[in-house]
Design an enzyme around this catalytic site. Structure first.
Site, mmCIF file in Angstrom:
data_model
loop_
_atom_site.group_PDB
_atom_site.id
_atom_site.type_symbol
_atom_site.label_atom_id
_atom_site.label_comp_id
_atom_site.label_asym_id
_atom_site.label_seq_id
_atom_site.Cartn_x
_atom_site.Cartn_y
_atom_site.Cartn_z
ATOM 1 N N THR B 10 1.244 -1.144 -0.030
ATOM 2 C CA THR B 10 0.019 0.629 -0.101
ATOM 3 C C THR B 10 0.816 1.407 0.112
ATOM 4 O O THR B 10 0.178 2.498 -0.144
ATOM 5 C CB THR B 10 -0.985 0.072 1.452
ATOM 6 O OG1 THR B 10 -0.661 0.084 1.845
ATOM 7 C CG2 THR B 10 -1.802 -1.096 0.992
ATOM 8 N N GLY B 11 1.876 1.056 0.540
ATOM 9 C CA GLY B 11 2.736 2.564 0.488
ATOM 10 C C GLY B 11 2.937 2.422 -1.296
ATOM 11 O O GLY B 11 2.927 1.982 -2.420
ATOM 12 N N ARG B 116 21.888 -5.466 2.419
ATOM 13 C CA ARG B 116 22.755 -4.674 0.636
ATOM 14 C C ARG B 116 24.317 -4.824 1.314
ATOM 15 O O ARG B 116 24.665 -4.863 -0.225
ATOM 16 C CB ARG B 116 22.160 -3.409 0.699
ATOM 17 C CG ARG B 116 21.432 -2.724 -0.733
ATOM 18 C CD ARG B 116 20.679 -1.569 -0.647
ATOM 19 N NE ARG B 116 19.703 -0.900 -0.973
ATOM 20 C CZ ARG B 116 18.906 -0.090 -0.440
ATOM 21 N NH1 ARG B 116 19.777 1.287 -0.107
ATOM 22 N NH2 ARG B 116 17.644 0.327 -0.954
ATOM 23 N N CYS B 155 17.493 4.985 -4.594
ATOM 24 C CA CYS B 155 17.145 5.320 -6.144
ATOM 25 C C CYS B 155 18.174 6.107 -6.365
ATOM 26 O O CYS B 155 17.850 6.224 -7.255
ATOM 27 C CB CYS B 155 15.364 5.415 -5.400
ATOM 28 S SG CYS B 155 16.011 6.792 -4.083
ATOM 29 N N ARG B 242 16.475 17.137 -0.728
ATOM 30 C CA ARG B 242 15.567 17.706 -1.027
ATOM 31 C C ARG B 242 14.875 18.498 -1.584
ATOM 32 O O ARG B 242 14.849 19.466 -1.272
ATOM 33 C CB ARG B 242 14.704 17.044 0.247
ATOM 34 C CG ARG B 242 12.593 16.635 -0.710
ATOM 35 C CD ARG B 242 12.863 15.332 -0.327
ATOM 36 N NE ARG B 242 13.400 14.296 -0.213
ATOM 37 C CZ ARG B 242 13.474 12.617 0.296
ATOM 38 N NH1 ARG B 242 13.641 12.710 -1.416
ATOM 39 N NH2 ARG B 242 13.674 12.445 1.396
ATOM 40 N N HIS B 249 14.741 12.103 -9.336
ATOM 41 C CA HIS B 249 15.649 12.324 -8.554
ATOM 42 C C HIS B 249 17.072 12.841 -9.633
ATOM 43 O O HIS B 249 17.624 12.946 -10.396
ATOM 44 C CB HIS B 249 16.711 11.401 -8.167
ATOM 45 C CG HIS B 249 15.761 11.063 -6.573
ATOM 46 N ND1 HIS B 249 14.646 11.287 -6.781
ATOM 47 C CD2 HIS B 249 15.813 9.464 -6.038
ATOM 48 C CE1 HIS B 249 14.459 10.879 -4.991
ATOM 49 N NE2 HIS B 249 15.337 9.289 -5.054
ATOM 50 N N ASN B 336 12.801 7.948 -9.936
ATOM 51 C CA ASN B 336 13.549 6.720 -8.315
ATOM 52 C C ASN B 336 11.983 6.184 -8.370
ATOM 53 O O ASN B 336 12.297 5.320 -7.188
ATOM 54 C CB ASN B 336 13.014 8.403 -6.981
ATOM 55 C CG ASN B 336 12.272 8.918 -7.186
ATOM 56 O OD1 ASN B 336 11.624 9.762 -8.167
ATOM 57 N ND2 ASN B 336 11.123 8.866 -5.456
#
Lengths: 358, 358, 358, 358
Positions: B10-11, B116, B155, B242, B249, B336
């Site tokens: 849902t995000g 990662r 991203c 930001r 981006h 992104n």
């Protein structure tokens, strides 16, 4: 009181001159000039856009009363000998023609790029390269002018040069890499940046801006001796962009210093420089020349740009750089229309008067 | 058809998975899971914010019909053995716990940072480091898992690594200095970036972002041999910010190459790499992997981000750098939420299937 | 000095209370309370968002020194008897439970809707319905409280009621039709409006807002006699929307008056009302209660909202309406977080003290 | 294929014509004309702003290939007899002079206001007042023209007239009160709205807009008989504002109907009208002429404007009005540059061809 005129008084920078000169204790604005389109109108009427009807006044304060009813002159009708000082906010091509005419009789402080790169013209930031003001005297002799042309740097150079100065003096600088996120007001208002172009967008290019910043930073921070400026010998590379922000240029800066420099020490040098800055007592000088934020989310343009009426350069995110052996990086914020433009020009006028060059 | 689930559906990233998997020819979405708050609701109802009533769906397309009425499961109720592949869009802390459980039986492709930086985990960008996919097999053995965890990079790393790859291969790289101007959607939607914080503003800090990009770029572009990745040996320094942009981006990049590189030659290498990219035939691959603009005002996020459904990395302003002896600089734009996230993850799934690792 | 507490002190409205009470001559802030999440922290630390690291302080001024290090209490730990007055900035559901507890011993001024529609509770706008303050005494008796709950109206009602008041008194009103374009700060900050939802957008719905405005305007402008308020008998219809503006609610208003009213006469009445407004001498009262612009491009929220520190209601575009026989229409601007909220609440406290109800 | 020209082809509306005519099955664009400044340049070069270097192309699609290299003609060099139809996107003053010249030989479809209020000129919205197209024939005779001038309404009128039409036909209308929140693109691009004026702001005034909408809505919805239009006899009052939205005009509408009308019945009428709309089979007609949202947070401009390529009018928040005895209110969204302008003009051309008036 010195009598002053503002040329280009209706544009974005001109408006900041009007505000900066309101109730000034040393300077009295006695004439305003602008383009043909505005000439003959009352100042406040000349600000109104004919098609949308909007008052093109871009300032948190209202149009000051003292100027509202002043009639705007044509630039050609200005008699420079009537003034002790002329502030110009012109396009570079116009400045190239008009400023020398004025300078024959009268000192000119200019926000245009026209003369910045001439060898007898210093690019002045009060507090950074005050010694270079002496070049103005040589300039007059050189050109057989009673006055001179004293240009400010491009508004994107200002904060960069101010923050590099203490770093250069203490640690030396090899390389500077800078990315700017520039505010809308830096492009002026006639028309400046179109809302359709910048909403939900970044424009990664501002014509000629990068070359200006790269060249000016080195000249401002250069060595002055025997009436000649030797540019600082570090290397600078910039990418300049436009972002949807009203005022305040944000810049990310990566510096390779000549000697190793811990972020804490750089902070100390910046604050020491700020505290001892030469121009601290002048009427338009800010209480703090530089502030350094520890909060990593600062500086932010909307929140920090108005500090000390836009005359303070804010630094944040000062930390080790990871690409250079001796490297630091930081973010700076400088108000492009205050310290970076008209009010910075008024501060320069104060410095020149204080040094009896005016 | 492989049966797949999306966790965190849902995000903002989860929604992109839903769109990327709509009518996919190889993958069939059979279950969606999300947090307790959403569990038990129809997917479309789980999207609605309870206080404002707004449907928190962030996509140019409508919520696809195939998923509207799917009931959202609790993450704990997911039986991984029911799926051929699980896509996860989780916070890192949750991923750390949940992904290993799934990986015991089932391959997991993840957008989270949790794994990662483990030595047996490659960070994969299809088309850039396909050879590192072999490490997934070793990972399974290592950990006694039938599946594996295959994370995408952050991203902000994606576009950087994609554009550096052809430069590295041809000219070698010593240093990379990057400033990002990141889009709002990169921060997700629960709540992500608050409008009061970002309107008329830039926020010069994104927690942990710079460290991620610096570390990931070197790992992705590293050498893979005998089931080990040796990170590339160039140095990277980033400042991540930001800006008020919805998607896409933008990054300014300054590169010191090992050998001299003319901008024209770099452009050629980028385009050659793009043309020959390994993954060109996969269903979600873009027609162009990289485009290079000659127009200096491009790329712009609002205008260029949707090219090839957000799967193309756009480069512009490719020119000589003035700080390095062998230097180039450019601006890049990467979507992104498409190539940099969910749709990139689907492309990775396609690559793994094509290589019979799935 | 009266001792006061602010409950809900870390939210958007709470922050405005902090600013409005800074160096106040009659009120001394001695305690701040907020939710569990903030309790036990220093005020300035409680403002910081844990995930983005951003200081969630939304004000042109910095966090005032006097409050920075105050430790935030839990609401349950507040002892109301320690205060002469308590300001609350709570969600309505919480207010419903907490405010009556406080009111047993102590007067409460509230920005919440919880008690607004009870028959013994006036909705107070200083300068508009001061006579209704008498109902507070009856309320105490009624409920066996030593204190009372005095709510402000919804921030969208404030400017509407203020501008309708002189029209109603002079010409009478039959119908009011209003569309609001409301600012982001009206939705608060936890999280308030998400940037992804409102960028390049208008949201045509704010839950419950229209019902509140319609009901409150009539109650505020109603007749008060024998401890009962009879709502004004005009009809009101609203559509409330959210626009990408930081502060300042803009409203377009169409009024059918009972008697014919020329725009010039309405202007005169508004200005006369403004000049003679009852609360002109109170410490937080603005120099002008209402201003009326002749410039048709005003009021604009970004330009006009800060006038007299946000305590002035600005009117513009006052002209004949073309749908009603006796109709006028205008645009108004009211600062939703100043006069429309916390600072309006402080002004109300001043009025109550002046009237010796406090 | 009919041969067509576009006059004013480089402006915001002109660009939409270029897109709308790309690969059109009935019309072939064979010439484009614009102002002196653009004449002689390739179309794509004429779009570039000389000072910022930005391509002033405002569209989600790239500049179509078919037009990139077309050389822009001077308006004076257009020979109208070479075309079957001319589309004009001119300022009203220019249209007043140029359109009659063209109309002598050739039909003109215009987005300008110049001729809208003449008695022999219908203001046409395909699907709403198709019967009034007959007036075009009378117009030709009247003025001794082989062609005619067929203007579209102002872009703010379009959505209003479309949504009022089914209400008027079924329930009758007494009064309409409308507030618009108009998009930036409605003001064009040369320069249109300046970013400094509209960021974080609402401008409550658009010169002449309200008068246009009030007059046009009544003419469009009027009765046509014996070659004369009798305006509809309801009353309309508007307030038109500009908000920071790229595309899509949002309007709040309050309607007093002649007969009582339940919101559910109004919805039914709108959908019935939409389903049976006369122009449903034309090439540029949308799949849905009107959509009605039950979700109260819709329509939102950013999310809903592109539905059916901007040709659909979206309605939401349809509910009882509380000011009128028989009242309904709703919010509408109409794409000002698609259905409200160039693509609507192309749809009109299709209608005229279908009716053999072309």
């Amino acid at each position: 009181m010195l009598k002053v005129a503002v040329i280009g008084a209706t544009g974005a920078v001109g408006q900041e001159f009007i505000v900066a000169l309101n109730r000034h204790k040393w300077f009295q604005l006695t004439q305003v000039a602008a383009s043909e389109r505005s000439a003959g109108k009352k100042y406040v009427d000349a600000l109104r856009d004919p098609s949308s009807g909007i008052l093109r006044w871009h300032n948190r304060e209202e149009v000051p009363e003292y100027v509202k009813n002043m009639v705007v002159s044509k630039v050609d009708d200005i008699k420079p000998e009537n003034f002790d000082l002329i502030f110009t906010a012109l396009e570079s091509d116009d400045a190239m023609v008009i400023e020398p005419k004025f300078a024959k009789t009268t000192p000119v402080i200019s926000t245009a790029a026209a003369f910045r790169y001439e060898s007898d013209v210093p690019i002045l930031i009060p507090g950074v390269n005050d010694d270079q003001t002496d070049l103005l005297k040589a300039q007059g002799k050189n050109r057989d002018w009673k006055g001179f042309v004293a240009p400010l740097p491009n508004c994107t150079t200002t904060g960069l040069a101010i923050t590099l100065k203490p770093v250069l003096d203490k640690f030396g600088i090899n390389k500077v890499i800078m990315t700017s996120m520039q505010a809308l007001s830096g492009a002026g208002r006639s028309p400046g940046v179109i809302a359709l172009d910048i909403t939900d967008n970044v424009i990664p290019y501002i014509p000629k801006e990068e070359e200006k910043v790269q060249r000016e930073a080195k000249k401002i921070l250069g060595k002055f001796a025997r009436n000649a400026i030797t540019p600082a010998d570090f290397r600078v590379s910039c990418t300049c962009t436009r972002v949807p922000v009203l005022d305040g240029h944000t810049e990310t800066v990566f510096v390779e210093t000549a000697e190793a420099a811990e972020p804490e020490d750089v902070k100390k040098e910046m604050l020491k420089f700020s505290k001892n800055v030469s121009i601290g007592k002048l009427p338009s000088a800010p209480k703090e020349y530089i502030v350094v934020h520890d909060d990593p989310t600062r500086p932010q343009p909307r929140i920090d740009r108005e500090l000390n009426d836009g005359m303070t350069t804010a630094v944040g995110r000062l930390r080790k750089d990871t690409a250079f052996d001796n490297g630091i990086k930081y973010v700076l914020l400088s108000h492009n229309e205050k310290m970076g433009s008209a009010k910075g020009a008024v501060l320069l006028a104060e410095l020149l008067k204080d040094k009896q060059i005016l």
